[in-house]
Design a protein around this motif. Structure first.
Motif, PDB file in Angstrom:
ATOM      1  N   SER A 211     -69.772   7.772  56.831  1.00 43.73           N
ATOM      2  CA  SER A 211     -69.369   9.098  57.318  1.00 43.73           C
ATOM      3  C   SER A 211     -70.514  10.090  57.192  1.00 43.73           C
ATOM      4  O   SER A 211     -70.731  10.954  58.061  1.00 43.73           O
ATOM      5  CB  SER A 211     -68.150   9.586  56.530  1.00 43.73           C
ATOM      6  N   ARG A 238     -67.321  17.564  71.545  1.00 44.06           N
ATOM      7  CA  ARG A 238     -66.071  16.836  71.320  1.00 44.06           C
ATOM      8  C   ARG A 238     -66.265  15.683  70.316  1.00 44.06           C
ATOM      9  O   ARG A 238     -65.430  15.478  69.432  1.00 44.06           O
ATOM     10  CB  ARG A 238     -65.544  16.287  72.648  1.00 44.06           C
ATOM     11  N   LEU A 241     -66.577  17.142  66.898  1.00 45.08           N
ATOM     12  CA  LEU A 241     -65.276  17.619  66.421  1.00 45.08           C
ATOM     13  C   LEU A 241     -64.397  16.458  65.973  1.00 45.08           C
ATOM     14  O   LEU A 241     -63.738  16.516  64.922  1.00 45.08           O
ATOM     15  CB  LEU A 241     -64.595  18.418  67.527  1.00 45.08           C
ATOM     16  N   ASP A 242     -64.383  15.378  66.776  1.00 49.05           N
ATOM     17  CA  ASP A 242     -63.592  14.192  66.394  1.00 49.05           C
ATOM     18  C   ASP A 242     -64.091  13.588  65.073  1.00 49.05           C
ATOM     19  O   ASP A 242     -63.305  13.184  64.218  1.00 49.05           O
ATOM     20  CB  ASP A 242     -63.654  13.142  67.501  1.00 49.05           C
ATOM     21  N   GLN A 243     -65.411  13.518  64.961  1.00 44.59           N
ATOM     22  CA  GLN A 243     -65.964  12.944  63.726  1.00 44.59           C
ATOM     23  C   GLN A 243     -65.645  13.824  62.528  1.00 44.59           C
ATOM     24  O   GLN A 243     -65.361  13.347  61.419  1.00 44.59           O
ATOM     25  CB  GLN A 243     -67.490  12.785  63.868  1.00 44.59           C
ATOM     26  N   SER A 244     -65.643  15.123  62.730  1.00 42.80           N
ATOM     27  CA  SER A 244     -65.308  16.056  61.651  1.00 42.80           C
ATOM     28  C   SER A 244     -63.869  15.865  61.209  1.00 42.80           C
ATOM     29  O   SER A 244     -63.553  15.911  60.013  1.00 42.80           O
ATOM     30  CB  SER A 244     -65.543  17.497  62.131  1.00 42.80           C
ATOM     31  N   HIS A 245     -62.977  15.656  62.194  1.00 37.33           N
ATOM     32  CA  HIS A 245     -61.570  15.377  61.841  1.00 37.33           C
ATOM     33  C   HIS A 245     -61.441  14.080  61.041  1.00 37.33           C
ATOM     34  O   HIS A 245     -60.640  13.991  60.090  1.00 37.33           O
ATOM     35  CB  HIS A 245     -60.732  15.303  63.109  1.00 37.33           C
ATOM     36  N   ASN A 246     -62.241  13.067  61.457  1.00 38.56           N
ATOM     37  CA  ASN A 246     -62.192  11.784  60.715  1.00 38.56           C
ATOM     38  C   ASN A 246     -62.667  11.957  59.281  1.00 38.56           C
ATOM     39  O   ASN A 246     -62.083  11.398  58.339  1.00 38.56           O
ATOM     40  CB  ASN A 246     -63.056  10.737  61.420  1.00 38.56           C
ATOM     41  N   GLU A 248     -62.604  14.684  57.569  1.00 39.68           N
ATOM     42  CA  GLU A 248     -61.602  15.473  56.850  1.00 39.68           C
ATOM     43  C   GLU A 248     -60.450  14.587  56.375  1.00 39.68           C
ATOM     44  O   GLU A 248     -59.938  14.735  55.257  1.00 39.68           O
ATOM     45  CB  GLU A 248     -61.081  16.574  57.756  1.00 39.68           C
ATOM     46  N   ALA A 249     -60.075  13.640  57.244  1.00 35.12           N
ATOM     47  CA  ALA A 249     -59.002  12.704  56.866  1.00 35.12           C
ATOM     48  C   ALA A 249     -59.428  11.815  55.705  1.00 35.12           C
ATOM     49  O   ALA A 249     -58.646  11.520  54.789  1.00 35.12           O
ATOM     50  CB  ALA A 249     -58.603  11.860  58.079  1.00 35.12           C
ATOM     51  N   GLN A 252     -59.468  13.901  52.626  1.00 36.95           N
ATOM     52  CA  GLN A 252     -58.080  14.157  52.204  1.00 36.95           C
ATOM     53  C   GLN A 252     -57.489  12.954  51.492  1.00 36.95           C
ATOM     54  O   GLN A 252     -56.785  13.073  50.485  1.00 36.95           O
ATOM     55  CB  GLN A 252     -57.238  14.523  53.438  1.00 36.95           C
TER      56      GLN A 252
END
Length: 645
Positions: A211, A238, A241-246, A248-249, A252
């Motif tokens: 990551s 995009r 942004l998708d990688q940032s969401h991954n 973050e998951a 988390q």
């Protein structure tokens, strides 16, 4: 008797050699000649007859006395009281061998005094000499056989000793092998857990690394976005942004993963079991009582009885020659077992005693059978209980019942430590009289039918007597050492205190300076008690929480430890031995009263506990005639009376 008296008087001359012929005719005449051929002495008159019969025998007169034997009397024939007098008579009234001087001085009034020669003649006629010889030979053979048996027994013991050593080594190896196996299994489990956790953590590390690489590249692309076309810029936006969401998951998810640790929770059962043991097992010594040897012949016993009856002697204390066998106690069995070592054991729900060594083996090795268990003493079991208030008006503090005892006639007394008094209870456990004391009483014991002894904190023993329903002070014994407990047995007072156990008489004379001593600290010896037969003395060792059992002479028989013996420097430990020899021990802090076997080697039962209302028990007493167990406590105005089952 008259003839013997006359002959005895005639034997009053003081000379070393007597005429043989005259002695045969019950006369005592000084010898003047000695015949070497006959090895006999003769007077001047008898030597003439001898010379006429034995003309070739040469005789030595007194001029040649240096060539005579030193004495013509065997040392066994001389009287022990009158050294130069020969034993010539037998007093059947006193069953004594006597000389003429003994007869004149001590036995003139005796009705049955006979000459030894007559006695010997009578024994020869009855054949008792031959019979006694046969008896002695038979007994000699029995002794030889016994000696051979003992020697064989000694060899057998040595073999048993070596066999036990081999069994101990085998048991130790089995336990070691079992422990090694347990260690191997536990380490294998540890290795498996470590490998699993390593894999999990390594996976998390790889995810983080991947990551980091991805988001770093995208972050760099975002920096160059202004130089690209709008379509390419949006595409990179995009993806970033998708990688940032991954990421973050992932972050988390990782927040819910706590730090992984490894800890060890040891199996305390093994250690607890081992801590209760003092050895790998019990060494049992069995002494089988052999059958007493039969009488050699019935005729010997019959003749002895007839002889005793005719001489009017005491037949109860005479036996035929042979072994003297002490009569056994009716309560003892044909064989007794003794065990060495300090063994403790737990009591199962069914009331049976489990062997701790066997329990450990069963714990380590499935299928191992328990070892031999000695038959326990009768266990005291209780059911219903009732509390009785023993506080009286003059008491300024809560009661602290430090001692309970009863006189031989059944009066029940208690000592109150915090209120400095002794109290008399009636049959309904109501206080009917009391006696003020100058200091706090530690414990008390019964002395006789109406008296008790109370030991005080000021190193005094007060004797109190129950008279017409009142407590009357009798006498005071002042000691030169500290004291916390007292017990009595047949005129002996056992007093514990400080670091030793002492033995006194009831009049205050110190019999044994120190029967037992533990100098590990200034205050090590608490309570003491003695068995009904006086063969066992029990002492509470406060420093090591041990019940120490002593023999009558103070030899340590056993040392017993148990979690219930939580005295921890509390000198108010309490012991009690019932009239039947059952040993009760108060665990003050554990709030339990346990029963221990008579040799002080193992716990037999928990008699009462805190669940039964017992808090800080400081005294206990069992009344046999009512079948009730009385418990006194610290800081409690009530005593609890339990009914035994």
């Amino acid at each position: 008797m008259a003839s013997y008296l006359e002959s005895s008087i005639n034997k009053g001359s003081d000379f070393d050699f007597s005429c043989f012929t005259c002695q045969e005719n019950e006369r005592n005449t000084e010898a003047e000649f000695y015949c070497e051929e006959c090895a006999k002495f003769f007077c001047g008159k008898c030597v003439k007859l001898h010379n006429s019969l034995f003309k070739k025998h040469a005789t030595l007169g007194k001029v040649n006395i240096s060539q005579w034997p030193e004495n013509n009397v065997d040392s066994q024939e001389l009287c022990q009281e009158h050294k130069k007098e020969k034993l010539t008579g037998f007093c059947e009234d006193h069953s004594e061998l006597i000389c003429h001087a003994c007869h004149i001085n001590n036995h003139q009034k005796c009705s049955h005094v006979v000459h030894i020669a007559d006695k010997v003649k009578n024994l020869h006629q009855k054949g008792d000499f031959k019979q006694l010889s046969a008896t002695v030979k038979t007994q000699q053979q029995h002794l030889i056989h016994k000696k051979d048996d003992f020697e064989e027994n000694m060899k057998s013991l040595e073999k048993s000793y070596q066999k036990i050593l081999e069994e101990m080594n085998a048991l130790r190896k089995t336990i070691n092998d079992s422990l090694d196996l347990l260690e191997k299994n536990t380490k294998k489990e540890l290795d498996t857990l470590l490998a699993t956790m390593r894999t999990s953590i390594q996976t998390d590390i790889e995810i983080c690394s991947k990551s980091i690489t991805n988001i770093t590249c995208l972050e760099q692309d975002l920096q160059t976005i202004k130089d690209k076309s709008e379509a390419l810029s949006f595409i990179k936006y995009r993806k970033c942004l998708d990688q940032s969401h991954n990421v973050e998951a992932v972050l988390q998810e990782m927040t819910y993963k706590n730090e992984r640790t490894l800890t060890f929770n040891p199996a305390t059962t093994i250690q607890q079991t081992l801590s209760t043991l003092s050895g790998l097992g019990q060494i049992l010594s069995t002494v089988k009582q052999s059958q007493p040897a039969k009488r050699t012949t019935q005729n010997t016993e019959t003749r002895q009885n007839k002889l005793s009856a005719s001489s009017k002697s005491d037949t109860e204390n005479q036996t035929t020659p042979g072994f003297k066998v002490k009569k056994s106690n009716p309560e003892s069995s044909s064989s007794r077992q003794y065990s060495t070592g300090n063994q403790t054991s737990d009591v199962t729900k069914s009331g049976h005693v489990s062997d701790p060594v066997a329990s450990l083996s069963h714990l380590l090795i499935q299928g191992c059978q328990p070892g031999g268990v000695i038959e326990p003493d009768p266990i005291i079991k209780v059911n219903r209980s009732k509390k009785y208030n023993v506080k009286i008006v003059r008491d300024s503090s809560n009661c602290f019942i430090s001692g309970i005892c009863e006189t031989a006639t059944g009066e029940l007394l208690i000592s109150d430590y915090d209120n400095n008094c002794a109290k008399l209870l009636d049959q309904t456990f109501k206080v009917v009289a009391h006696c003020d004391l100058p200091d706090s009483p530690w414990s008390m014991c019964s002395i006789d039918s109406s008296a008790v002894a109370v030991i005080l904190n000021n190193c005094e023993v007060h004797f109190i007597r129950v008279t017409n329903g009142q407590l009357v002070k009798n006498k005071i014994l002042k000691l030169q050492h500290s004291c916390t407990s007292i017990a009595h047995h047949k005129g002996n007072l056992y007093i514990a205190g400080g670091s030793a156990l002492y033995r006194y008489t009831v009049v205050g004379r110190l019999m044994v300076s120190k029967m037992y001593e533990n100098t590990s600290d200034l205050w090590t010896v608490g309570a003491c008690a003695v068995s009904p037969d006086g063969d066992r003395i029990y002492v509470a060792n406060l420093t090591s929480n041990q019940l120490v059992t002593l023999s009558r002479d103070g030899t340590v028989i056993s040392r017993f430890t148990d979690p219930a013996l939580d005295w921890r420097w509390n000198a108010h430990s309490a012991l009690h031995v019932t009239d039947s020899g059952q040993v009760l021990v108060c665990g003050v802090r554990s709030r339990k009263i346990i029963q221990v076997d008579r040799d002080g080697r193992q716990r037999l039962a928990e008699v009462v506990t805190e669940k039964d209302g017992v808090t800080y028990p400081s005294s206990v007493y069992y009344r046999k005639h009512t079948g009730s167990l009385i418990v006194g406590m610290s800081g409690n105005d009530d005593i609890i009376v339990f009914e035994s089952q």
